[in-house]
Enzyme design. Structure first.
Site, PDB file in Angstrom:
ATOM      1  CD  GLU A 162      39.215  38.072  58.606  1.00  0.00           C
ATOM      2  OE1 GLU A 162      39.723  37.437  59.784  1.00  0.00           O
ATOM      3  OE2 GLU A 162      38.508  37.607  57.932  1.00  0.00           O
ATOM      4  CB  SER A 215      54.527  41.859  -5.218  1.00  0.00           C
ATOM      5  OG  SER A 215      53.890  41.100  -6.302  1.00  0.00           O
TER       6      SER A 215
END
Length: 717
Positions: free
Chosen positions: A111, A371
Site C-alpha cells: 500500500e 453449613s
C-alpha cells in the site's frame, strides 16, 4: 547623398524601435504589470485555497479514536468487546505489540512503501498511478498513501473525484503534522474496513480467524491486506472466491517484487479462505457487564481475571450443569488468597440459557449458605480458648429453648473430638458452640470481615444461622474463606484493576484460630474424585435442597462453588457433598498449578493430643455446666449473670467506669480474662473491678489454679 542615406538609416532604426528612446522603460512596465496581475491571481487563488482549507475545520480525531469498549484480563487478553452504538466492531490496535510484523511489512510494501519517509502525500506514487492509468487505460495501483487512506476513513465520502482526492491530500498533510507515524498506523489499523460491521485488523482477525493478529500466517496476512481495498465486494461471508482471488493477487505482486518467495506464495495460495465469521469472544460476561456499569467512558477496562482460568471454569460449569439436569445452574468464583483479586467469576453455567436464567450472576445472589458458616463458629470458639480441635464434645439430642437441632442424617455420634465434629459437619456440636460464642458476635465478626449476612426482616441473629438460617453471597463466602487461608485477615475482593490499591486488611479471627480451622478442614474426607489432604474445604446444603455449596482453599487460591436453580425451587437429592464438592476438586485440578501447602502453624498455636490439653480444654461444656477437679468446687461467676445487660456509667472523656465481678468457689489464685485477654488476678475476697472493653458483647472468664474455669457473656451499654 551621404546625408540622405544617414537619414534613411535613422528612420529605419526608429521604425524597428531598437534605438527608440524610452523603449526599455515601457517593456519593463509591461512585465511588471503582468507579474503584478499574476501575483494578484496567485494571491487570490492562495487566499481561496487557504479559505477552503480553513473551511474544512479541524481534523475529526476525537470521533476517529472512538472504539468498542474492550474488557481485558490481568495480562491484557481480550475477554469481551462491546459493539459501538451504531453496531460496528472497532477495537483499539497497537501496531508495535499487537500486530504480526510480517503483516505490517506486507501491508506497507503493497500500500505505501515510502510510508516512513513521505509527509502524507507521495508524489512518486501519484505520478506512477497516473502514468499507469494513461498507458493501460485502467487503474493498476493506487497513488494514495496510508495517511491519505486514513483521511478518507476519518471523513468517508461516496464520490471519487479530483476534489475528493485533493481533500484527502490536504487532510493527509494535516494528519502528518499532528500525529507521528506510529499513531497514524495505529489509527489506520483500527479504522480500515474489512466488510460488514468489521473495522480494524483486530476485529477482522478475531472474526475471520478466531485469534488476535499477533501471529498470522502468510495466507492470513495477505488476505487482510487485500480486503480493505474493496471490503464489501470481498466479504468472506458473501464472496469468498472474490476475496481469495484478491489475496492471490497480493501474493503474486509480492513475488514479483521479491518480497515473498515463490514457494511460500504457492503454499499460501493453497490455503482456503474462511467462509463464515466467528463470534466475538464473550468470556466472563457477568464481570464484563458489571465493569461496564461501574467504569464509564473508558475504551479498555482491565480486570483482575485470568482468561485461561476463566475459560476453563466456564467450560467446567457448563458441563456439570448439563449433567445435573434441566434448569440447574452452576456458579463459581476463584480468589487469590494473598491479594484478594478475583481470578475467575462464573456467574452461571450458560449466559445465554434462559431456562437457567443465565444472565443472573449467582455469585452475587443472596442464598442460604447451609453449613458453610460452621468453620467460623469453630474459629471463634478456638479464639475464645474454651475449646480445641482435640477437645471432646457431645453430639446428643439437645434443646435450646424451643429449638432442637438435628443432624443431616437424623443420627447422633455421641462424644466425638471437635475436629471430627467439624469434618463430619455435625449440627448439634456446632449449635452448642454457637450458643457459647454468641450469634450476634458471630454476625458482627463476619460483617467486620466483609461477609454481609442478610437476615429476615426485623429478625435478630439466632442459633439457626449456624445451619443456614441467614442469607449470604458466594463471593462473600469466598472472601471469608480466603481470610482463613490468610491466617485471620480478609481483604475486600477486587475485580477491576486500578492504579493504586488502597484496600486494607480486615480482622476475621486470630492467627492461631484461623490456622486450626484450616488444619481441621484439610482433613475432611474428599469426594470420590478428590485427593486427601490437599484442599481445606467445607460443604453445605440449604433448607429444602435448594442450594448446594462447596468452598475450599489451599495456600494459593480459594474457590467457591454453588449449584442449584436460580429461581430457588428445590431439587430432590441436591446435596453439597455430592453436587458441589466434586466440582470444587475438579476446579482445583484444572487450575494448571500444583497444590500449594497451607501456612505453617503460627506462634502460640497449641498442638497437643487430648490427654495433654489443659483440663478445661479436654472436654467442651456448655455455659452453666461446672467443671470439678477432685473434691474442690470449680469457680463460678456469680455476678454478672450470663446473658445479662450491664449499664455502666461513662466519664467525661467517654470512658466506661469499672464494673464489679464476683466469683464463688475455685482454688486460688483466680485469673480473670476479658474477651480472652488476662486482666489480673482475683484475691481472697473473690471479687474485682473490671474495666469493660466498650459497648457491646463482652466475654468474662475465670480460671482457677487447677485449670477449672467458668465463662459468662454479657452486654455492656
Amino acid at each position: 547623398m551621404s546625408r540622405a542615406s544617414t537619414t534613411f538609416v535613422d528612420t529605419k532604426q526608429d521604425v524597428d524601435g531598437r534605438d527608440k528612446p524610452g523603449h526599455d522603460g515601457a517593456g519593463k512596465r509591461r512585465i511588471i504589470r503582468f507579474a503584478a496581475a499574476m501575483a494578484v491571481v496567485l494571491l487570490a487563488i492562495s487566499g481561496a485555497f487557504a479559505g477552503w482549507v480553513a473551511s474544512l475545520g479541524p481534523l475529526p480525531l476525537e470521533q476517529a479514536r472512538k472504539v468498542s469498549t474492550s474488557i481485558v484480563d490481568r495480562n491484557g487478553k481480550l475477554l469481551r468487546a462491546y459493539a459501538m452504538a451504531d453496531g460496528r466492531w472497532r477495537l483499539p490496535v497497537d501496531a508495535k505489540t499487537g500486530v504480526d510484523p510480517g503483516y505490517l511489512k506486507l501491508l506497507l510494501a503493497y500500500e505505501d512503501r515510502r510510508f516512513h519517509s513521505h509527509r502524507g502525500v507521495d508524489p512518486l506514487a501519484l505520478g506512477r498511478a497516473a502514468l499507469q492509468l494513461m498507458t493501460r487505460g485502467h487503474i493498476v495501483s493506487g497513488g494514495s498513501t496510508i495517511t491519505m487512506q486514513l483521511a478518507r476513513l476519518m471523513e468517508p465520502r461516496r464520490e471519487r473525484s479530483v476534489y475528493a482526492k485533493l481533500r484527502q491530500m490536504v487532510r493527509a498533510i494535516q494528519i502528518e503534522r499532528q500525529l507521528n507515524k506510529d499513531q497514524i498506523l495505529d489509527l489506520y489499523l483500527a479504522l480500515a474496513p474489512f466488510g460488514g460491521n468489521l473495522e480494524g485488523v483486530r476485529a477482522a482477525s478475531i472474526a475471520y480467524f478466531g485469534k488476535e493478529p499477533k501471529r498470522l500466517s502468510l495466507a492470513e496476512a495477505a488476505l487482510l491486506v487485500a480486503l480493505p481495498q474493496s471490503p464489501e465486494t470481498r466479504r468472506l461471508d458473501r464472496h469468498p472466491e472474490v476475496a481469495r482471488a484478491a489475496r492471490d493477487r497480493v501474493l503474486e505482486r509480492m513475488v514479483n517484487e521479491q518480497r515473498v518467495t515463490e514457494e511460500d506464495s504457492v503454499q499460501a495460495k493453497a490455503v482456503s479462505v474462511p467462509r463464515l465469521r466467528k463470534p466475538m469472544p464473550i468470556l466472563a460476561p457477568h464481570s464484563s457487564d458489571q465493569s461496564m456499569a461501574t467504569v464509564k467512558d473508558t475504551p479498555v477496562i482491565k480486570l483482575t481475571l485470568d482468561a485461561g482460568l476463566q475459560k476453563t471454569l466456564e467450560a467446567l460449569a457448563r458441563d456439570r450443569a448439563i449433567a445435573q439436569g434441566p434448569n440447574i445452574s452452576v456458579a463459581m468464583i476463584a480468589v487469590d488468597n494473598e491479594s484478594g483479586d478475583v481470578l475467575a467469576r462464573v456467574g452461571s453455567s450458560d449466559y445465554f440459557d434462559e431456562r437457567r436464567a443465565g444472565q443472573v450472576d449467582m455469585t452475587r445472589a443472596v442464598r442460604s449458605p447451609g453449613s458453610t458458616l460452621k468453620p467460623f463458629i469453630y474459629g471463634l470458639a478456638f479464639e475464645d480458648g474454651f475449646v480445641h480441635p482435640e477437645s471432646l464434645i457431645d453430639d446428643r439430642p439437645i434443646r435450646f429453648g424451643s429449638y432442637a437441632p438435628e443432624n443431616f442424617d437424623m443420627t447422633f455420634q455421641g462424644t466425638v473430638p471437635v475436629r471430627k465434629a467439624l469434618q463430619l459437619s455435625l449440627n448439634v456440636p456446632a449449635i452448642a458452640l454457637l450458643d457459647r460464642v454468641g450469634s450476634s458476635r458471630l454476625s458482627s465478626r463476619l460483617k467486620q470481615a466483609g461477609g454481609n449476612l442478610v437476615l429476615p426482616k426485623d429478625e435478630a441473629p439466632g442459633l439457626a444461622m449456624g445451619l443456614g438460617g441467614v442469607g449470604v453471597t458466594l463471593q462473600d463466602l469466598a472472601q471469608l474463606y480466603a481470610g482463613l487461608a490468610r491466617l485471620g485477615t480478609t481483604k475486600p475482593l477486587r475485580e477491576i484493576m486500578i492504579a493504586k490499591d488502597e484496600r486494607d486488611p480486615m480482622r476475621l479471627m486470630d492467627q492461631a484460630a484461623a490456622w486450626q480451622v484450616g488444619n481441621v478442614l484439610i482433613g475432611t474426607p474428599p469426594p470420590e474424585n478428590g485427593v486427601h489432604n490437599r484442599i481445606a474445604f467445607k460443604t453445605g446444603t440449604s433448607y429444602g435442597y435448594r442450594d448446594a455449596w462447596s468452598v475450599g482453599f489451599d495456600g494459593r487460591i480459594t474457590i467457591g462453588v454453588w449449584v442449584g436453580r436460580p429461581d430457588g425451587a428445590p431439587v430432590a437429592g441436591l446435596v453439597g457433598r455430592t453436587a458441589a464438592a466434586p466440582i470444587l476438586f475438579d476446579a482445583f485440578a484444572r487450575t494448571g498449578k500444583t497444590f500449594a501447602p497451607l501456612p505453617k502453624p503460627p506462634k502460640g498455636a497449641l498442638i497437643a493430643g487430648n490427654a495433654k490439653l489443659p483440663v478445661p480444654l479436654r472436654r467442651f461444656r456448655p455455659i452453666g455446666e461446672l467443671v470439678r477437679t477432685g473434691s474442690d468446687q470449680a469457680p463460678r461467676i456469680q455476678f454478672p449473670l450470663n446473658g445479662s445487660r450491664i449499664d455502666v456509667d461513662r466519664s467525661n472523656d467517654g470512658q466506661f467506669s469499672a464494673m464489679p465481678v464476683k466469683v464463688a468457689g475455685g482454688v486460688l489464685p483466680l485469673t480473670m480474662l476479658v474477651n480472652g485477654i488476662a486482666v489480673g488476678e482475683i484475691g481472697s475476697r473473690r471479687q474485682r473491678l473490671v474495666e469493660p472493653p466498650g459497648p457491646g458483647f463482652a466475654r468474662l472468664t475465670v480460671i482457677d489454679a487447677t485449670g477449672a474455669a467458668d465463662t459468662v457473656v454479657i452486654r455492656v451499654q
